[in-house]
Design a protein around this motif. Structure first.
Motif, mmCIF file in Angstrom:
data_model
loop_
_atom_site.group_PDB
_atom_site.id
_atom_site.type_symbol
_atom_site.label_atom_id
_atom_site.label_comp_id
_atom_site.label_asym_id
_atom_site.label_seq_id
_atom_site.Cartn_x
_atom_site.Cartn_y
_atom_site.Cartn_z
ATOM 1 N N GLN F 195 0.798 -1.232 -0.043
ATOM 2 C CA GLN F 195 -0.041 0.206 0.144
ATOM 3 C C GLN F 195 0.679 1.127 0.085
ATOM 4 O O GLN F 195 0.311 2.382 -0.254
ATOM 5 C CB GLN F 195 -1.042 0.075 1.341
ATOM 6 N N ALA F 199 3.608 -3.057 -6.331
ATOM 7 C CA ALA F 199 3.601 -4.351 -5.899
ATOM 8 C C ALA F 199 4.751 -5.183 -6.510
ATOM 9 O O ALA F 199 5.186 -6.076 -5.947
ATOM 10 C CB ALA F 199 2.252 -5.247 -6.292
ATOM 11 N N VAL F 200 5.471 -4.554 -7.798
ATOM 12 C CA VAL F 200 6.460 -5.080 -8.243
ATOM 13 C C VAL F 200 7.704 -4.825 -7.551
ATOM 14 O O VAL F 200 8.036 -3.410 -7.321
ATOM 15 C CB VAL F 200 6.437 -4.789 -9.690
ATOM 16 N N VAL F 201 8.661 -5.636 -7.019
ATOM 17 C CA VAL F 201 9.954 -5.520 -6.384
ATOM 18 C C VAL F 201 11.151 -5.436 -7.462
ATOM 19 O O VAL F 201 11.134 -6.072 -8.340
ATOM 20 C CB VAL F 201 10.161 -6.774 -5.644
ATOM 21 N N SER F 215 6.256 -6.241 -20.896
ATOM 22 C CA SER F 215 6.086 -6.187 -19.407
ATOM 23 C C SER F 215 4.942 -7.129 -18.739
ATOM 24 O O SER F 215 4.717 -7.214 -17.581
ATOM 25 C CB SER F 215 6.326 -4.985 -18.695
ATOM 26 N N TYR F 216 4.028 -7.162 -19.652
ATOM 27 C CA TYR F 216 2.762 -7.619 -19.286
ATOM 28 C C TYR F 216 2.361 -8.585 -20.225
ATOM 29 O O TYR F 216 1.167 -9.051 -20.323
ATOM 30 C CB TYR F 216 1.719 -6.474 -19.088
ATOM 31 N N SER F 217 3.225 -9.637 -21.117
ATOM 32 C CA SER F 217 2.808 -10.493 -21.958
ATOM 33 C C SER F 217 2.945 -11.740 -21.554
ATOM 34 O O SER F 217 4.175 -12.465 -20.889
ATOM 35 C CB SER F 217 3.668 -10.319 -23.070
ATOM 36 N N GLY F 230 -6.167 -18.886 -17.711
ATOM 37 C CA GLY F 230 -5.999 -18.476 -16.474
ATOM 38 C C GLY F 230 -6.097 -16.916 -16.323
ATOM 39 O O GLY F 230 -6.279 -16.121 -17.270
ATOM 40 N N ARG F 231 -6.088 -16.617 -14.924
ATOM 41 C CA ARG F 231 -6.417 -14.995 -14.713
ATOM 42 C C ARG F 231 -5.167 -14.307 -15.187
ATOM 43 O O ARG F 231 -5.103 -12.926 -15.541
ATOM 44 C CB ARG F 231 -6.384 -14.976 -13.257
ATOM 45 N N TRP F 232 -4.003 -15.135 -15.309
ATOM 46 C CA TRP F 232 -2.541 -14.385 -15.755
ATOM 47 C C TRP F 232 -2.526 -14.078 -17.186
ATOM 48 O O TRP F 232 -1.851 -13.623 -17.656
ATOM 49 C CB TRP F 232 -1.571 -15.510 -15.398
ATOM 50 N N LYS F 234 -5.337 -12.681 -18.808
ATOM 51 C CA LYS F 234 -6.072 -11.570 -19.319
ATOM 52 C C LYS F 234 -6.615 -10.769 -18.420
ATOM 53 O O LYS F 234 -6.563 -11.325 -17.016
ATOM 54 C CB LYS F 234 -7.457 -12.069 -20.448
ATOM 55 N N SER F 237 -3.612 -6.133 -14.947
ATOM 56 C CA SER F 237 -2.444 -6.941 -14.373
ATOM 57 C C SER F 237 -2.459 -6.664 -13.012
ATOM 58 O O SER F 237 -3.144 -5.411 -12.429
ATOM 59 C CB SER F 237 -0.793 -6.350 -14.978
ATOM 60 N N LEU F 238 -1.693 -7.536 -11.896
ATOM 61 C CA LEU F 238 -2.134 -7.488 -10.368
ATOM 62 C C LEU F 238 -1.462 -5.976 -10.025
ATOM 63 O O LEU F 238 -1.950 -5.595 -8.795
ATOM 64 C CB LEU F 238 -1.557 -8.595 -9.854
ATOM 65 N N ASP F 239 -0.466 -5.522 -10.545
ATOM 66 C CA ASP F 239 0.042 -4.275 -10.226
ATOM 67 C C ASP F 239 -0.673 -3.077 -10.851
ATOM 68 O O ASP F 239 -0.353 -1.895 -10.471
ATOM 69 C CB ASP F 239 1.682 -4.341 -10.702
ATOM 70 N N PHE F 244 -2.931 -7.679 -19.082
ATOM 71 C CA PHE F 244 -2.351 -8.786 -19.570
ATOM 72 C C PHE F 244 -2.620 -9.082 -20.866
ATOM 73 O O PHE F 244 -3.576 -8.935 -21.611
ATOM 74 C CB PHE F 244 -2.683 -10.113 -18.768
#
Lengths: 279, 279, 279, 279, 279, 279
Positions: F195, F199-201, F215-217, F230-232, F234, F237-239, F244
């Motif tokens: 927060q 989220a990306v380290v 970066s998102y493919s 899977g959610r990954w 389409k 993106s989680l960040d 996706f």
């Protein structure tokens, strides 16, 4: 330089094969305190020795003997593996002895070494040279050697208790006797050095450079004072320099550490990922 | 169970950063005889102790102290890494100091730990638990402990010689003093046990079961007899049971070994891959 | 059993100390293909040998020689470490040579071994016995030995190129010559065995039990057919049993694997964590 | 770059689960000479190859195939673990088969991998990259490869002998056949290189720089002369450069080494901890 | 089964050689969180997958991509090693750049791999398979994967900061971008699983069997209460099952352990080596 | 600094000895995800922490608790080893239970540790510090910690399923509950950091410096498109930075690599060992 003769230093012949025991016996061949360890430790101590020749010669004498012990145990293991069973578990369990042997032996004794000894310990972990030390300081190293011979004899004795095979016990009785000598030998060598220098290693560091107020204090970091009852808690210190002191409630002598933040190009978490979220 | 307080047992603050020295100092943190070794060795010896409570308590006292030493050295290393250079070698060598630092430091101190200490030694090799021993036999283990403290103090002294930083030397002077105590402590504990039992480990094995004719013989396996001049070659054995004997020309007591051929399903080289080719 | 004599098999004396080179030279002492590897590999092959005595004797001859090589290199390293600098980096860099030496040498050569050789490689990684093989099948093992001598001579040659010190080069010229012999020796021993049995190891497995339609096919799994130009892609197979075949587009001979679900008490992810979320 | 297809190169399905055999089969997956070793060894040799493209392409072809073998064996192991027992020993022994299975299987196959294959060998030791070599010299490396395929086929054959499961034997018959090809392939590649250069690795080092008087001498360091009967002891050397010579009594060519004393700041035992005590 | 194509997934070409950087770059090839780790981790997770095919397929997609990353970095390292200096330190230091390079590079890049990449990390430590996990529980493993990609991207970024070479930075910018995707991918896969089951791994264990009174308590074992300020110390637990509780002074719930004496045949120190000496 | 109290955090007492189970239980003591791992990982993360004090304090709280878990499991193992059988296999199999115990227990529990716990895993492999990570980036490390607690709880649950001993299950129910808390704790700490940053380290690296077109493919390197479900594949993106994209047929973006020939003094195979032999 070395020469080899074909005779064994002592006979190494079991009365009957026993592949499960072969696995166990590997411990004193290639384990942390096995014969490979003392062989390599003594050889390197000898080769690196910059002190008087009597030490170098003595160390290489025993290092050379340990090679003969490696040879004896390797031979014994190969013979214990004669006729080791090679078949499936399901067939094997028709005979409970064979079933438990198949489960209990080291599979590499068949698959990898073809019924030969391996330079590994009783769980198959390979011998590595971090088991050894050659520091250049002989008093330190002789203490390492005394420890190695103590652990080694202890393990040989436990293995003696784990078999009834007369041939195996005969070989072990020889190795145990030699470990008796080798413990005595290192005790003698330690006494020799301690009489020439102080008992604390290294004796050559000026003791006034150490923080002397804590040099002889036993600190009781674990609740309860049973530890007060020992020789280490009172009386003259063993190096003869002072009296032991027992500190019942040792306290911190330094402050809490706070580290500096790291520079941005290291990409650590910044000092202040602030506390805005909670508090 | 354990509790932590924030204060260090002793201050651990260098006067200036020195990433090359940080690499070296790792030796007494995560090396073969570093503080992690003694901490883990003593804790396991304590937890496994089936002997009198005074031993268990004493061992856990010192094990708990060693944890504080691990903490001090880890803190010191993190501070020595402050401002460690992160750049290419080519740029760096414009300043010879930075150039040699970049070449001499441990790259993992930047890439992996982000300027923090790591549980590894001075060449980056990870600490592993085969450095420790807890055998259940306290005399054997106290000898291991005396060795560890001897090697440890020796290494700390060598590191003291390798820096002029007053802060680093101050911390080392504390650790060196504690190693003085800990060597004394284990010597005292060894004396305590040796007075209750025989000096040879394990004292509980009936000596008549060992091959006693070789229990006190020094065998000269290395040409030349300088080794005859030592305490180990004559006089009463250190366990007080016999006289040392010096064997100038030790001979084999066993026959040459000839192994049985292996069964066909092992697919070893058959006994007689015959000699028809040559001879 | 072994005897040691004090003379070295060949002189091992540098013209001048060189602690950075000492670090590099460790590779052929305690590295993957260093002298400790061949010494231990040959000794265990000899001790485990169940075949004709001429092989056992030959293997132990060379194993015993390798011990002398270990001794020579250990001695050389100790001498290369004479006068190794022990001081801080900051002072050291006033003299660029000393600065780069301090950065380039192995810190354990001071801290741990006190200017002695260690049973480790050129990055300080300890020797371990998984570097060796003694399989019971001599043709397999002689191929391992030929490889070890090939890698070993290659490394010795690279080290020869990395120094101008006449003393070091003199010792290396001896070791390189012995590696010439040892490569020849294993080639001879391989030829000897291949003339008595088939070239494929193990020769004792009935070839009709293998899936013979793929026993001589070169499969081109990497796009492009440069690999077709080699001896391995056409002509008689080297074991003389068949012709090589080149398969340009190898295809799968098995179906896609689908594993059974695991039982609940293993607590794996269940087979059907269903797809209700997406799709 | 790589692409994966779902089909296996060859079927990998046992007729029945056998968790004890699953443990053994790990040897040729993650052992010293398992499929992970050859896969990684060949891939790195290919990626590092600076020689002609036909070699690079050939090496990557086989490296890519080995990945398919890793996949097959991993699949087989997972299936052998179906229904592995998870319960106490005491209950288990009511059925002797289950009792011996529980004792003989690898506990990590349940606790760690949840009935999956692991990248370890048959004693659970993790695969590590020191099993591989990519030296840049292809003749040296092809000898390493021939050895790896020889040891690998030998182990696969021993595993074939240790089961009667038709499905397991079917997969092994495929792998054994491929090892036949791969031994032939490396023999062909070795012949190819040996015909372009000398047989001794590295061929590029001027032989006049080595100590040529010992380049073709077999030295008999082990008492007895059985080793004289071999091809390695007489006749033309295998590299065609000279005649083998048999040295019955090899003697030292170097003097006994005496090392210099170390400087005081290293805190080794001083040269003269004098002999006043005894002698 | 796999196929290889000759093209790289992305260009891997430095603008100039830099052997010191080659050593550092090894970290993301063969280090704890390097590309070999993720490649092997994903491949084994895929091959062992007993859950829905969409997971197996997804895992093998990324595992296959990681092999291309291994290939790219290996290629880059080989090129960074072009023209690496091979000479003595003493000559080298005439040019300070060469001097510091010789000290700072990995000697095995010349001696062992002949200017090729090795499957090791930046201190030369070999890759080993204990870096990987395939547990059979996908939620556990996806957390392992998210961690691996987080540590991996962090290390790649630190290496980006340590060079100015445009070619190296270009390749790293690609790898960093893919790590962005891969972190997102595992976060998505974690969210997917957490929505189908509880967030605590394994979700299938009945929570009433755990000691529930301590399932949501934060215990303050370290003096001071800064730890109270975090999200972990109050509010709803993240699995939505309870409220966090902060225990300021955690106390022991078990008694002091006293172990039974061991039987005599183990030769431990007996329970009562009595206290007659002191107390 | 630390203090020890004699009480255990929770009782650790089996109802009956079980040496085979003792071997298994070692996994969560000294295994990859055992208690030693989390203890050492958290302590080093705490000592190296350069961020806000609330994190340092929280991390050291839990690190200190893990030491109590190490103590509990070590105690349990020592008790499970009470009365472990020490005799030959042949005698043992007269009682099938003893026979299978002898085959199934870890021989080092007798020979090396004398019925004590060892810092190793369930196959006897020693704990090593490469199991831990302290990167300086807390978000990365908290993900490592969440993984460690997930794998750890999974293993504890599998061990719970493998015994019916009420005492062992009672201790495990405590450890499993604490792992519930610790998973929740790290999830909370991760949420806290996510927060405050992306989220990306590492969040601090400017995303415009990465190759953003990839970066998102999601790249489908494995034949078949199950992975598309899977959610990954389409959606956002989680960040939260992009959408996706699913790439069905990923293609190479780089050229085939061709390496430069190496210089002669490296003695690699020359570029043109020409093709005159074949083609």
């Amino acid at each position: 330089m070395f020469y080899h003769i074909k005779e064994l230093q002592y006979e190494a012949k079991p009365d009957r094969p026993d592949p499960v025991y072969a696995k166990k016996l590997q411990e004193i061949l290639g384990g942390q305190f096995g014969e490979i360890t003392v062989m390599m430790q003594y050889l390197f101590q000898g080769w690196n020795c910059r002190a008087d020749q009597k030490y170098r010669d003595m160390i290489l004498d025993i290092g050379t003997e340990e090679m003969a012990h490696v040879e004896m145990i390797a031979t014994m293991i190969a013979r214990l593996l004669d006729n080791a069973p090679i078949q499936d578990q399901e067939e094997a369990v028709k005979d409970p002895l064979i079933g438990s042997i198949l489960g209990g032996m080291n599979p590499q004794h068949v698959i990898v070494s073809g019924l030969g000894a391996t330079p590994t310990d009783s769980v198959g972990y390979p011998w590595n040279s971090r088991y050894t030390i050659s520091s250049g300081n002989l008093l330190a190293d002789f203490r390492a050697n005394l420890n190695a011979e103590s652990q080694g004899r202890l393990q040989a004795v436990r293995l003696y208790e784990s078999t009834t095979d007369p041939g195996v016990r005969d070989m072990l009785s020889f190795l145990i006797a030699r470990d008796t000598m080798h413990q005595n030998q290192w005790m003698a060598a330690i006494e020799d050095l301690e009489q020439q220098q102080k008992a604390v290693v290294p004796a050559t560091f000026p003791q006034e450079l150490e923080k002397q107020e804590v040099s002889y204090s036993f600190m009781n970091f674990s609740e309860g004072e049973e530890s007060k009852k020992g020789r280490w808690a009172k009386g003259k210190s063993l190096d003869g320099q002072a009296e032991f002191e027992y500190v019942s409630h040792p306290t911190a002598m330094g402050p809490p550490p706070v580290l500096n933040p790291s520079p941005p190009n290291v990409h650590d978490t910044p000092k202040r990922v602030t506390n805005q979220y909670i508090d």
